[in-house]
Every structure is written in C-alpha cells, then in structure tokens.
Design a protein around this motif. Structure first.
Motif, PDB file in Angstrom:
ATOM      1  N   GLU A 161      30.728  26.159  71.433  1.00  8.31           N
ATOM      2  CA  GLU A 161      29.802  25.395  71.932  1.00  8.31           C
ATOM      3  C   GLU A 161      30.116  25.242  73.501  1.00  8.31           C
ATOM      4  O   GLU A 161      31.194  25.143  73.993  1.00  8.31           O
ATOM      5  N   ASP A 162      28.840  25.068  74.175  1.00  5.04           N
ATOM      6  CA  ASP A 162      29.030  24.589  75.749  1.00  5.04           C
ATOM      7  C   ASP A 162      29.574  23.225  76.091  1.00  5.04           C
ATOM      8  O   ASP A 162      29.605  22.553  75.140  1.00  5.04           O
ATOM      9  N   GLY A 163      30.413  23.205  76.948  1.00  4.42           N
ATOM     10  CA  GLY A 163      31.067  22.013  77.424  1.00  4.42           C
ATOM     11  C   GLY A 163      31.385  21.771  78.942  1.00  4.42           C
ATOM     12  O   GLY A 163      30.902  22.836  79.772  1.00  4.42           O
ATOM     13  N   HIS A 164      32.122  20.779  79.026  1.00  2.00           N
ATOM     14  CA  HIS A 164      32.218  20.589  80.557  1.00  2.00           C
ATOM     15  C   HIS A 164      33.444  19.413  80.630  1.00  2.00           C
ATOM     16  O   HIS A 164      33.663  18.724  79.834  1.00  2.00           O
ATOM     17  N   GLN A 165      34.008  19.608  81.835  1.00  5.55           N
ATOM     18  CA  GLN A 165      35.456  18.949  82.120  1.00  5.55           C
ATOM     19  C   GLN A 165      35.323  19.027  83.506  1.00  5.55           C
ATOM     20  O   GLN A 165      35.239  19.642  84.411  1.00  5.55           O
ATOM     21  N   ARG A 166      35.952  17.561  84.153  1.00  8.35           N
ATOM     22  CA  ARG A 166      36.101  17.493  85.553  1.00  8.35           C
ATOM     23  C   ARG A 166      37.635  17.091  85.875  1.00  8.35           C
ATOM     24  O   ARG A 166      38.019  16.162  85.177  1.00  8.35           O
ATOM     25  N   ASP A 178      34.570  20.655  88.809  1.00  8.71           N
ATOM     26  CA  ASP A 178      34.132  20.826  87.285  1.00  8.71           C
ATOM     27  C   ASP A 178      34.042  21.993  86.991  1.00  8.71           C
ATOM     28  O   ASP A 178      33.743  23.020  87.660  1.00  8.71           O
ATOM     29  N   TYR A 179      34.492  21.927  85.582  1.00  8.68           N
ATOM     30  CA  TYR A 179      34.495  23.254  84.956  1.00  8.68           C
ATOM     31  C   TYR A 179      33.383  23.200  83.890  1.00  8.68           C
ATOM     32  O   TYR A 179      33.357  22.333  82.971  1.00  8.68           O
ATOM     33  N   HIS A 180      32.701  24.228  83.720  1.00  5.06           N
ATOM     34  CA  HIS A 180      31.715  24.286  82.770  1.00  5.06           C
ATOM     35  C   HIS A 180      32.053  25.667  81.755  1.00  5.06           C
ATOM     36  O   HIS A 180      31.987  26.833  82.154  1.00  5.06           O
ATOM     37  N   TRP A 181      32.247  25.384  80.331  1.00  3.83           N
ATOM     38  CA  TRP A 181      32.347  26.538  79.661  1.00  3.83           C
ATOM     39  C   TRP A 181      31.079  26.870  78.440  1.00  3.83           C
ATOM     40  O   TRP A 181      30.470  25.772  78.311  1.00  3.83           O
ATOM     41  N   ARG A 182      30.879  28.102  78.373  1.00  2.00           N
ATOM     42  CA  ARG A 182      29.639  28.323  77.608  1.00  2.00           C
ATOM     43  C   ARG A 182      30.034  29.599  76.779  1.00  2.00           C
ATOM     44  O   ARG A 182      30.865  30.460  77.002  1.00  2.00           O
ATOM     45  N   THR A 183      29.251  29.601  75.757  1.00  2.00           N
ATOM     46  CA  THR A 183      28.886  30.597  74.733  1.00  2.00           C
ATOM     47  C   THR A 183      28.539  31.959  75.455  1.00  2.00           C
ATOM     48  O   THR A 183      27.851  31.888  76.292  1.00  2.00           O
TER      49      THR A 183
END
Length: 235
Positions: A161-166, A178-183
């Motif tokens: 699933e999509d997510g986010h981390q700083r 910021d890092y955004h991961w996405r399907t």
C-alpha cells in the motif's frame, strides 16, 4: 533550467541533498552497476526513445539525476541527454564527474522547457520525494514537454500500500527529507490521468540491504490525441 524556487517540500529536498551530496555520491557512484533488471529496463527505454525520435534526435532528460551516472549511461547508449536535479551541490558533483555532459539545477514540478521538445524522460527514485497532491501536475508537465510517442521510465520504492516517511538524519547530517512509496497501480493511475499510456510494469523483490520492493513503469506519450480523452473518460 531556472534555479529552483518552489514549495516547502522542494526547498527541504534541495537543502537535504545539498547537505548529503558528497556522502551520497561516494556511496552510490553507479546505482545501476550489478543490477541487470534495471539495466535491461534502461535499454528498453533507449530503444523506445530511438523508435519515437525524429531526424533531429531530440534530447532526453534524466530528472533527479543526482551524481549523473544514469545520465552518463544514456549518453553512452548514444542518446542526446541532459540531467536535472534540485540540488545545486549534486549538479556540481555531476558536472565534475561528467564534464562532457550537461546538468542543470531545476525541478520536475516546473520544467522550464517548451512543449513537445523531449524525446524521453527518465526519473529513477526521484518521484519518491513528491507529495501525492503534486504528482498529477508533475506528470501533466511530463506530457507537455514530451514529443508524441516519447517514453518515460520511472523507478520508485513500492509496497502493498502507499506510505510515507520523513528522515531527519542521514550520513550524520541533519536533514528533512520526505519519502513517499506507492504501489504500481497508484502511479499508473496518475500517469494515465495525465494522458500518458502505460507500456510496462515491473516489480522486483528487495535485494541486499533494501527493505522494500522496487517498482518500475515504462510509459509514453501517445501518438494519438484520442488516448487522453479515452483515459479521462475511463476514470
């Protein structure tokens, strides 16, 4: 390309990579070395760009070019290419490592290029720093500057699933990144909404110290303007 002036996320990305540029370049002198899948996808991009090109051989852009190793590989493959990065320090390092190539300070959020001038765009692990609400305009900008038929190659961290981390520290430096991961489905939907046709999707398992899968999408600007209307109607 004009100097970067943009929203807070872009300024913090720029400042963070300026702070870690030397350490990052030392750790990643060539992030594609020893990665046959990534090299094969880059080769596929090169062939698609050649097939879509005109007699004038339009340039391709490596956006988020970092230390410049992907730009150099595209140059070695025979494509006219230039690199774009938000970090002036990264651009300086790329110019030092590859003085024969062009690198510019700029942002994918505001490509300072005329319409239909690029023969392709590569963006490997650079859309990961773009928030969700800016991604549609980024891809719309890609479509604007691409020639009909020109390809796009994206690479990004992915997951179920999509997510986010700083991150606030890296290489011993204080940062705000910021890092955004996405399907792949999420990114593909944004591409098609912008009028870009998805050509191929690849998802590979984490390797070595990687913690997340890597996703790659090959897309292209359609040669027929009818595709854009069909993609919007299907939403």
């Amino acid at each position: 390309m004009r100097p970067v002036s943009a929203p807070d996320f872009l300024r913090s990305t720029q400042a963070s990579y300026d702070a870690i540029a030397e350490a990052y370049a030392a750790e990643h002198p060539d992030s594609l070395a020893g990665r046959p899948l990534e090299l094969a996808l880059l080769t596929a991009f090169v062939e698609l760009a050649r097939a879509a090109g005109t007699a004038e051989r339009p340039p391709v852009a490596d956006i988020g070019s970092g230390p410049g190793h992907v730009t150099a590989r595209l140059h070695e493959a025979g494509l006219p290419v230039f690199g774009v990065d938000a970090s002036p320090r990264m651009v300086a390092l790329a110019r030092r490592a590859h003085p024969e190539l062009r690198f510019h300070v700029g942002s994918m959020t505001a490509l300072d290029l005329p319409e239909e001038t690029l023969g392709g765009i590569v963006a490997l692990y650079s859309i990961i720093h773009v928030p969700d609400d800016h991604l549609p305009s980024v891809f719309a900008g890609f479509r604007r500057v691409l020639l009909p038929g020109a390809p796009v190659l994206l690479g990004f961290q992915s997951g179920d699933e999509d997510g986010h981390q700083r991150l606030t520290e890296r290489y011993g430096q204080k940062i705000s990144l910021d890092y955004h991961w996405r399907t792949p489905d999420t990114v593909a939907a944004h591409l098609e909404e912008a009028g870009l046709e998805v050509y191929a999707r690849v998802l590979r398992a984490p390797q070595g110290e990687e913690r997340m899968p890597r996703a790659f999408l090959l897309a292209r600007r359609p040669t027929s303007p009818a595709f854009f209307g069909q993609a919007v109607a299907a939403r």
